[in-house]
Write an enzyme that holds these catalytic residues in place. Structure first.
Site, short mmCIF file in Angstrom:
data_model
loop_
_atom_site.label_atom_id
_atom_site.label_comp_id
_atom_site.label_asym_id
_atom_site.label_seq_id
_atom_site.Cartn_x
_atom_site.Cartn_y
_atom_site.Cartn_z
N CYS A 1 0.53 -1.71 -0.18
CA CYS A 1 -0.04 -0.18 0.46
C CYS A 1 1.24 1.00 -0.37
CB CYS A 1 -1.08 0.24 1.48
SG CYS A 1 -1.84 0.98 1.18
N CYS B 1 -0.95 4.63 1.78
CA CYS B 1 -0.51 4.27 2.84
C CYS B 1 0.89 4.74 3.47
CB CYS B 1 -0.97 2.63 3.33
SG CYS B 1 -2.46 2.21 3.49
N ASP B 2 2.05 3.95 3.05
CA ASP B 2 3.02 4.21 3.68
C ASP B 2 4.21 4.96 2.56
OD1 ASP B 2 2.42 2.07 5.48
OD2 ASP B 2 2.77 0.52 3.95
#
Ligand code: NDP
Length: 328
Positions: free
Chosen positions: A147, A150-151
């Protein structure tokens, strides 16, 4: 065990566009649906909100001319459902027993339920390569993730080269997202032709920071527990030669697997594991009262709009089926 009065008319499992649309329609049909939206920290990777939680901007959902962030969009769907008579449990369904009626649902946090009808909208989860080193560096933010949204903004990737694995639209999207932070984005693809749509391919290939490593697959993620990921050992799929590519992170974008484990094979699936509908134009499955919608049944379109449409169909199908059973 629930008393007869406690039997839910309809339980919806999932929290992506299909689930929330089903919840809105079911609530407006006075079915007072109970939604199991998934546990916040989930071992089986069914993230509440579904795959849109991993998307940056959704530009193709009608009604949002300026686009909308995936997580924001899911929050709006959820809020819209909560305007009506919808109840939500933040837990996964570990088991759904369709062998007797009412159906029995076993929640991961003890929130068991029984239901006359269920709508399965559990979506699909990211695939992994299955390397031991991949598993190792997934832990503790060491640089392997599925992801980018997300990261990707973590300091460890800033101004450093990163790798995105895959050749589909997700890989192009993740690669473009990572150009905001990384010094260079290597797309590692196992063939000499991308699977992604032409427009996404072009956007990625035209970007000065993007470089495609054709005919390549990762054999090993290199690094250590202090530095995290420092590189990838790649194999050329045509010559079998190996080489090392220095990167600070590996972002997986190699497709998804539908979330059906909790069904224990009670409903038929296709060869990729997607649930098979009894009638492809509806949401009915081979078991009366069990309906399915969204990415868990769809390996072809996998769009928010198609999932939402299927969620609508599932709620209407459930409402009509319950009516036919005399359950109003
Ligand atoms: P896809 O299945 O389309 O692509 C997966 C990619 O990963 C393929 O290129 C495949 O290679 C590669 N791959 C699969 N397994 C492995 C493996 N074990 N090792 C190495 N490579 C592997 O998945 P996506 O998630 O990209 O897309 C799914 C659907 O979602 C598509 O319909 C897509 O159009 C849609 N989507 C649309 C977006 C948009 O419109 N903005 C954004 C993201 C997704 P190969 O090509 O050789 O099979």
């Amino acid at each position: 065990m629930s008393a007869v009065n406690d039997v839910e008319k309809v339980v919806i499992i999932g929290s992506g566009p299909a689930a929330w649309t089903a919840a809105i329609y079911a609530a407006r049909a006075n079915l007072n649906p109970l939604v199991f939206e998934g546990a916040l920290s989930s071992a089986n990777e069914m993230i509440p909100g579904g795959q849109l939680m991993f998307t940056t901007e959704v530009e193709n959902y009608p009604g949002f001319p300026e686009g909308i962030d995936g997580p924001k969009m899911m929050d709006e769907f959820r809020k819209q459902a909560l305007r009506f008579d919808v109840r939500i449990k933040q837990e996964n369904i570990d088991k759904l027993d369709l062998s007797s009626r009412p159906f029995r649902l076993t929640g991961s946090e003890g929130g068991d339920a029984t239901a006359h009808a269920v709508i399965i909208a559990t979506g699909a989860s990211a695939n992994w390569l299955g390397l031991d080193s991949e598993k190792h560096f997934r832990m503790g933010g060491l640089g392997v993730t599925a992801c980018a949204t997300c990261d990707g903004a973590f300091p460890r990737f800033r101004d450093k080269p990163v790798a995105v694995i895959g050749g589909g639209d997700s890989a192009m999207e993740e690669a473009l997202f990572m150009t905001k932070f990384a010094s260079k984005v290597h797309i590692i693809h196992r063939r000499d032709k991308l699977r992604a749509s032409k427009i996404m391919q072009q956007r990625a290939l035209d970007h000065p920071k993007v470089q495609v490593e054709w005919n390549s697959v990762p054999l090993e993620v290199l690094g250590d527990d202090k530095a995290g990921v420092t590189g990838l050992k790649l194999k050329d799929t045509q010559t079998s030669e190996t080489r090392e590519l220095p990167v600070s992170g590996m972002f997986l974008a190699i497709g998804h697997t539908p979330n059906t484990a909790f069904l224990g094979g009670q409903l038929p699936t296709d060869e990729k594991g997607y649930l098979k509908l009894a009638d492809p134009y509806r949401s009915t499955t081979e078991i009366d009262g069990a309906f399915a919608a969204g990415d868990v049944v769809d390996s072809v379109y996998r769009q928010a709009i198609t999932a939402a449409g299927m969620g609508c169909k599932a709620a209407i199908d459930a409402e009509r089926w319950l009516g036919d059973q005399g359950i109003e």
